[in-house]
Design an enzyme around this catalytic site. Structure first.
Site, PDB file in Angstrom:
ATOM      1  N   ASP A  97      -7.791 -17.949 -85.622  1.00 19.78           N
ATOM      2  CA  ASP A  97      -7.726 -19.233 -86.329  1.00 19.78           C
ATOM      3  C   ASP A  97      -9.100 -19.469 -86.949  1.00 19.78           C
ATOM      4  O   ASP A  97      -9.386 -18.968 -88.039  1.00 19.78           O
ATOM      5  CB  ASP A  97      -7.308 -20.320 -85.337  1.00 19.78           C
ATOM      6  CG  ASP A  97      -7.151 -21.699 -85.980  1.00 19.78           C
ATOM      7  OD1 ASP A  97      -6.988 -21.770 -87.205  1.00 19.78           O
ATOM      8  OD2 ASP A  97      -7.192 -22.719 -85.258  1.00 19.78           O
ATOM      9  N   PHE A 146       0.775 -25.036 -87.010  1.00 23.46           N
ATOM     10  CA  PHE A 146       0.672 -24.777 -85.573  1.00 23.46           C
ATOM     11  C   PHE A 146       1.920 -24.041 -85.102  1.00 23.46           C
ATOM     12  O   PHE A 146       3.033 -24.507 -85.283  1.00 23.46           O
ATOM     13  CB  PHE A 146       0.477 -26.076 -84.782  1.00 23.46           C
ATOM     14  CG  PHE A 146      -0.060 -25.810 -83.415  1.00 23.46           C
ATOM     15  CD1 PHE A 146      -1.416 -25.567 -83.218  1.00 23.46           C
ATOM     16  CD2 PHE A 146       0.799 -25.740 -82.323  1.00 23.46           C
ATOM     17  CE1 PHE A 146      -1.919 -25.277 -81.955  1.00 23.46           C
ATOM     18  CE2 PHE A 146       0.313 -25.452 -81.049  1.00 23.46           C
ATOM     19  CZ  PHE A 146      -1.043 -25.221 -80.867  1.00 23.46           C
TER      20      PHE A 146
HETATM   21  P1  IMP Z   1     -10.062 -19.668 -82.755  1.00 24.24           P
HETATM   22  O1  IMP Z   1     -11.190 -19.514 -81.792  1.00 24.24           O
HETATM   23  O2  IMP Z   1     -10.150 -20.927 -83.555  1.00 24.24           O
HETATM   24  O3  IMP Z   1      -9.844 -18.464 -83.632  1.00 24.24           O
HETATM   25  O4  IMP Z   1      -8.780 -19.912 -81.903  1.00 24.24           O
HETATM   26  C1  IMP Z   1      -8.121 -18.872 -81.311  1.00 24.24           C
HETATM   27  C2  IMP Z   1      -7.303 -19.390 -80.159  1.00 24.24           C
HETATM   28  O5  IMP Z   1      -6.753 -20.685 -80.424  1.00 24.24           O
HETATM   29  C3  IMP Z   1      -6.132 -18.469 -79.964  1.00 24.24           C
HETATM   30  O6  IMP Z   1      -6.457 -17.511 -78.987  1.00 24.24           O
HETATM   31  C4  IMP Z   1      -5.042 -19.391 -79.498  1.00 24.24           C
HETATM   32  O7  IMP Z   1      -5.046 -19.466 -78.102  1.00 24.24           O
HETATM   33  C5  IMP Z   1      -5.393 -20.751 -80.045  1.00 24.24           C
HETATM   34  N1  IMP Z   1      -4.594 -21.106 -81.253  1.00 24.24           N
HETATM   35  C6  IMP Z   1      -5.025 -21.165 -82.537  1.00 24.24           C
HETATM   36  N2  IMP Z   1      -4.037 -21.526 -83.369  1.00 24.24           N
HETATM   37  C7  IMP Z   1      -2.941 -21.690 -82.604  1.00 24.24           C
HETATM   38  C8  IMP Z   1      -1.567 -22.066 -82.899  1.00 24.24           C
HETATM   39  O8  IMP Z   1      -1.146 -22.286 -84.039  1.00 24.24           O
HETATM   40  N3  IMP Z   1      -0.728 -22.137 -81.827  1.00 24.24           N
HETATM   41  C9  IMP Z   1      -1.135 -21.894 -80.542  1.00 24.24           C
HETATM   42  N4  IMP Z   1      -2.398 -21.532 -80.237  1.00 24.24           N
HETATM   43  C10 IMP Z   1      -3.288 -21.444 -81.247  1.00 24.24           C
END
Ligand code: IMP
Ligand code: MG
Length: 198
Positions: A97, A146
């Site tokens: 993300d 999401f």
């Molecule tokens: P980042 O550190 O922002 O890249 O977030 C990564 C983590 O956020 C992932 O390992 C997921 O656990 C969680 N995450 C991000 N987007 C979603 C989503 O749309 N649904 C569920 N979990 C998410």
């Protein structure tokens, strides 16, 4: 809930990912490091597709609290890792993300004397990255919505779905309202204001 990727779509994606990984790593033994909890279903399917020797370990990361759909402070736990000296490591997470989780974990793994460290994610959200790092292997690029299922949760629920679905804003608001009694519209508007993206 709207299905974004069916279980057939996901299976095809994981077939493709496993072929891509072996094309790069060859038949050398691979240490797969899954990120708890969202990667459990992906890791289980991926390791059964990766031909050749595989070792599996898990780390834990969390950047969400309860019913938030935008990341908060990142917490990591790496105490279950084996000695990675000289190993070819593949870090596996459910979704890229902002990229902060993957970047922080890659930095940690990079300090442990591995021969190589690569990363694989099932999903990458378009237009959300806040870091320069990109995963080496991506299953699917998805819109900025999401998603739940196939390991991904909302407030601990929906990980068990065999497909990937978009959780609509009304469903998110209803879950929040059911838990804390805050009216849906207020809660959603407050969330918009807080991160400026909606
Ligand atoms: P980042 O550190 O922002 O890249 O977030 C990564 C983590 O956020 C992932 O390992 C997921 O656990 C969680 N995450 C991000 N987007 C979603 C989503 O749309 N649904 C569920 N979990 C998410
Ligand atoms: Mg995660």
């Amino acid at each position: 809930m709207r299905v974004l990727l069916s279980s057939d779509d996901l299976a095809a994606g994981i077939d493709r990912l496993s072929t891509e990984v072996r094309a790069v790593v060859g038949r050398r033994p691979l240490t797969v490091v899954g990120v708890l909890t969202g990667s459990i279903v992906l890791v289980a399917d991926l390791i059964r597709r990766l031909e050749g020797p595989v070792q599996v370990s898990m780390v834990w990361a969390s950047s969400y609290r309860g019913t938030a759909t935008r990341p908060g402070e990142l917490e990591l736990r790496l105490d279950l890792l084996p000695d990675l000296t000289g190993r070819d490591v593949l870090l596996v997470d459910d979704i890229f993300d902002t990229g902060r989780t993957l970047e922080a974990l890659l930095a940690e793994l990079g300090r442990r004397g591995a021969a190589s460290v690569r990363s694989l994610v099932l999903l990458a959200k378009e237009g959300r990255a806040e870091v320069a790092t990109r995963p080496d292997f991506i299953g699917f690029d998805i819109p900025d919505e999401f998603v739940v299922g196939y390991g991904l949760d909302f407030d601990g629920a929906w990980r068990h779905l065999p497909y990937l679905a978009v959780l609509e804003e009304a469903e998110i608001a209803a879950t929040r309202a059911a838990q804390d009694g805050v009216p849906d519209a207020t809660e959603v508007a407050a969330c918009r204001d807080a991160d400026g993206r909606g």
